[in-house]
Scaffold this motif. Structure first.
Motif, PDB file in Angstrom:
ATOM      1  N   GLU A 102       0.827  -1.195   0.000  1.00 32.23           N
ATOM      2  CA  GLU A 102       0.000   0.000   0.000  1.00 32.23           C
ATOM      3  C   GLU A 102       0.864   1.248   0.000  1.00 32.23           C
ATOM      4  O   GLU A 102       2.027   1.223   0.407  1.00 32.23           O
ATOM      5  CB  GLU A 102      -0.983   0.014   1.159  1.00 32.23           C
ATOM      6  N   GLY A 103       0.311   2.325  -0.500  1.00 30.48           N
ATOM      7  CA  GLY A 103       1.052   3.570  -0.568  1.00 30.48           C
ATOM      8  C   GLY A 103       0.189   4.670  -1.150  1.00 30.48           C
ATOM      9  O   GLY A 103      -0.978   4.435  -1.507  1.00 30.48           O
ATOM     10  N   VAL A 104       0.753   5.874  -1.239  1.00 31.18           N
ATOM     11  CA  VAL A 104       0.039   6.996  -1.830  1.00 31.18           C
ATOM     12  C   VAL A 104       0.927   7.592  -2.920  1.00 31.18           C
ATOM     13  O   VAL A 104       2.089   7.901  -2.681  1.00 31.18           O
ATOM     14  CB  VAL A 104      -0.295   8.080  -0.790  1.00 31.18           C
ATOM     15  N   VAL A 105       0.369   7.703  -4.096  1.00 28.62           N
ATOM     16  CA  VAL A 105       1.136   8.197  -5.232  1.00 28.62           C
ATOM     17  C   VAL A 105       0.419   9.384  -5.850  1.00 28.62           C
ATOM     18  O   VAL A 105      -0.805   9.494  -5.765  1.00 28.62           O
ATOM     19  CB  VAL A 105       1.343   7.056  -6.263  1.00 28.62           C
ATOM     20  N   GLU A 106       1.208  10.306  -6.403  1.00 30.52           N
ATOM     21  CA  GLU A 106       0.605  11.453  -7.072  1.00 30.52           C
ATOM     22  C   GLU A 106       0.467  11.109  -8.548  1.00 30.52           C
ATOM     23  O   GLU A 106       1.464  10.876  -9.227  1.00 30.52           O
ATOM     24  CB  GLU A 106       1.501  12.678  -6.887  1.00 30.52           C
ATOM     25  N   LEU A 107      -0.754  11.056  -9.026  1.00 32.28           N
ATOM     26  CA  LEU A 107      -1.008  10.697 -10.416  1.00 32.28           C
ATOM     27  C   LEU A 107      -1.598  11.879 -11.166  1.00 32.28           C
ATOM     28  O   LEU A 107      -2.040  12.854 -10.571  1.00 32.28           O
ATOM     29  CB  LEU A 107      -1.997   9.523 -10.485  1.00 32.28           C
ATOM     30  N   GLU A 108      -1.620  11.761 -12.478  1.00 31.39           N
ATOM     31  CA  GLU A 108      -2.235  12.790 -13.311  1.00 31.39           C
ATOM     32  C   GLU A 108      -3.574  12.265 -13.802  1.00 31.39           C
ATOM     33  O   GLU A 108      -3.652  11.182 -14.390  1.00 31.39           O
ATOM     34  CB  GLU A 108      -1.326  13.108 -14.499  1.00 31.39           C
ATOM     35  N   CYS A 109      -4.641  13.039 -13.555  1.00 33.04           N
ATOM     36  CA  CYS A 109      -5.979  12.627 -13.979  1.00 33.04           C
ATOM     37  C   CYS A 109      -6.016  12.518 -15.498  1.00 33.04           C
ATOM     38  O   CYS A 109      -5.567  13.410 -16.208  1.00 33.04           O
ATOM     39  CB  CYS A 109      -7.009  13.648 -13.498  1.00 33.04           C
ATOM     40  N   SER A 110      -6.560  11.405 -16.000  1.00 31.89           N
ATOM     41  CA  SER A 110      -6.558  11.184 -17.444  1.00 31.89           C
ATOM     42  C   SER A 110      -7.608  12.045 -18.147  1.00 31.89           C
ATOM     43  O   SER A 110      -7.590  12.158 -19.361  1.00 31.89           O
ATOM     44  CB  SER A 110      -6.800   9.703 -17.748  1.00 31.89           C
ATOM     45  N   ARG A 111      -8.510  12.669 -17.395  1.00 29.41           N
ATOM     46  CA  ARG A 111      -9.516  13.536 -18.019  1.00 29.41           C
ATOM     47  C   ARG A 111      -9.154  15.015 -17.941  1.00 29.41           C
ATOM     48  O   ARG A 111      -9.156  15.708 -18.950  1.00 29.41           O
ATOM     49  CB  ARG A 111     -10.879  13.323 -17.369  1.00 29.41           C
ATOM     50  N   PRO A 159     -15.425  15.762 -14.828  1.00 31.08           N
ATOM     51  CA  PRO A 159     -15.963  16.128 -16.132  1.00 31.08           C
ATOM     52  C   PRO A 159     -14.878  16.392 -17.180  1.00 31.08           C
ATOM     53  O   PRO A 159     -15.183  16.499 -18.370  1.00 31.08           O
ATOM     54  CB  PRO A 159     -16.758  17.405 -15.840  1.00 31.08           C
ATOM     55  N   GLY A 160     -13.617  16.509 -16.746  1.00 32.99           N
ATOM     56  CA  GLY A 160     -12.527  16.678 -17.698  1.00 32.99           C
ATOM     57  C   GLY A 160     -12.458  18.070 -18.303  1.00 32.99           C
ATOM     58  O   GLY A 160     -12.967  19.034 -17.731  1.00 32.99           O
ATOM     59  N   LEU A 161     -11.849  18.134 -19.474  1.00 31.18           N
ATOM     60  CA  LEU A 161     -11.662  19.416 -20.142  1.00 31.18           C
ATOM     61  C   LEU A 161     -12.754  19.615 -21.190  1.00 31.18           C
ATOM     62  O   LEU A 161     -13.231  18.666 -21.792  1.00 31.18           O
ATOM     63  CB  LEU A 161     -10.300  19.455 -20.839  1.00 31.18           C
ATOM     64  N   CYS A 162     -13.161  20.865 -21.405  1.00 31.34           N
ATOM     65  CA  CYS A 162     -14.125  21.167 -22.457  1.00 31.34           C
ATOM     66  C   CYS A 162     -13.485  20.858 -23.803  1.00 31.34           C
ATOM     67  O   CYS A 162     -12.366  21.291 -24.082  1.00 31.34           O
ATOM     68  CB  CYS A 162     -14.531  22.640 -22.390  1.00 31.34           C
ATOM     69  N   SER A 163     -14.180  20.090 -24.632  1.00 31.65           N
ATOM     70  CA  SER A 163     -13.600  19.678 -25.910  1.00 31.65           C
ATOM     71  C   SER A 163     -13.492  20.861 -26.863  1.00 31.65           C
ATOM     72  O   SER A 163     -12.788  20.802 -27.861  1.00 31.65           O
ATOM     73  CB  SER A 163     -14.456  18.584 -26.526  1.00 31.65           C
ATOM     74  N   ARG A 164     -14.198  21.955 -26.550  1.00 28.75           N
ATOM     75  CA  ARG A 164     -14.210  23.107 -27.444  1.00 28.75           C
ATOM     76  C   ARG A 164     -13.155  24.156 -27.057  1.00 28.75           C
ATOM     77  O   ARG A 164     -12.332  24.537 -27.876  1.00 28.75           O
ATOM     78  CB  ARG A 164     -15.605  23.744 -27.422  1.00 28.75           C
ATOM     79  N   CYS A 165     -13.179  24.583 -25.774  1.00 28.06           N
ATOM     80  CA  CYS A 165     -12.262  25.666 -25.375  1.00 28.06           C
ATOM     81  C   CYS A 165     -11.127  25.180 -24.491  1.00 28.06           C
ATOM     82  O   CYS A 165     -10.200  25.937 -24.211  1.00 28.06           O
ATOM     83  CB  CYS A 165     -13.027  26.791 -24.679  1.00 28.06           C
ATOM     84  N   GLY A 166     -11.177  23.916 -24.031  1.00 27.19           N
ATOM     85  CA  GLY A 166     -10.082  23.383 -23.226  1.00 27.19           C
ATOM     86  C   GLY A 166     -10.140  23.770 -21.762  1.00 27.19           C
ATOM     87  O   GLY A 166      -9.231  23.443 -21.010  1.00 27.19           O
ATOM     88  N   ALA A 167     -11.209  24.472 -21.338  1.00 28.65           N
ATOM     89  CA  ALA A 167     -11.321  24.867 -19.930  1.00 28.65           C
ATOM     90  C   ALA A 167     -11.446  23.616 -19.057  1.00 28.65           C
ATOM     91  O   ALA A 167     -12.039  22.618 -19.475  1.00 28.65           O
ATOM     92  CB  ALA A 167     -12.538  25.755 -19.727  1.00 28.65           C
ATOM     93  N   ASN A 168     -10.875  23.667 -17.848  1.00 25.31           N
ATOM     94  CA  ASN A 168     -10.993  22.556 -16.916  1.00 25.31           C
ATOM     95  C   ASN A 168     -12.355  22.619 -16.230  1.00 25.31           C
ATOM     96  O   ASN A 168     -12.574  23.414 -15.329  1.00 25.31           O
ATOM     97  CB  ASN A 168      -9.860  22.618 -15.888  1.00 25.31           C
TER      98      ASN A 168
END
Ligand SMILES: [Zn+2]
Ligand SMILES: [Zn+2]
Length: 179
Positions: A49-58, A138-147
């Motif tokens: 077990e452990g804690v890792v910093e990951l990057e959200c795929s969305r 919800p990820g990034l907007c596919s149009r303007c890229g806003a988070n």
């Protein structure tokens, strides 16, 4: 009972040579393992077990992910047998241990077994294939890229992505026409 703590330096060293660094370690990895001889077999049982910093795929934000997994292997003495796959044969020669495809059974050889490669594999299996900062990100907007996880953009309000945009336009005209 055997236990091991892997810090950030161990993490980097272990994963840069294996599958590539999945993220930075935020809290040390804890490994525990109990080995038991049953006849000529060795039973290994434990957890990681452990804690890792990951990057959200969305949304691509970095977030902390806690992972934990339990394992249990039954190892048989390899004797004169050689694993069919070259990777397994190399592992048996190098580490004194190789596991089958299901990671439940394996062979050992000699009096010393190097468990570290197995631990690295167990940790990578415990990590998500598709990291998500939260289940409904919800990820990034596919149009303007806003988070969209942080703030909504006005693309949706403009109705540009909606298949009902045209219908809505017609309805507006009807309403206006009725007046
Ligand atoms: Zn996210
Ligand atoms: Zn947008």
């Amino acid at each position: 009972m055997f236990s091991f703590e892997g810090d950030a330096a161990w993490w980097r060293a272990a994963f840069e040579t294996a599958s590539g660094l999945p993220g930075e370690l935020a809290e040390p990895v804890q490994l525990t393992c109990r080995a038991q001889r049953v006849g000529s077999d060795i039973h290994l049982e434990g957890g990681v077990e452990g804690v890792v910093e990951l990057e959200c795929s969305r949304c691509l934000a970095r977030y902390r992910h806690r992972f934990s997994d339990a394992f249990r292997f039954v190892l048989e003495p390899a004797g004169n047998r050689v694993p069919a796959d070259p990777e397994g044969a190399a592992a048996l020669a190098r580490d004194g241990l190789c596991l089958g495809d299901e990671l439940e059974t394996g062979w050992f050889r000699g009096s010393e077994i190097d468990l570290e490669p197995i631990f690295v594999e167990l940790v990578s299996l415990a990590l998500p294939l598709k990291p998500l900062c939260r289940e409904d990100c919800p990820g990034l907007c596919s149009r303007c890229g806003a988070n969209l996880a942080v703030a909504r953009c006005d693309c949706e309000q403009k109705g540009l992505d909606s298949p009902f945009a045209v219908l809505a336009g017609i309805r507006d005209d009807l309403v206006r026409g009725g007046n």
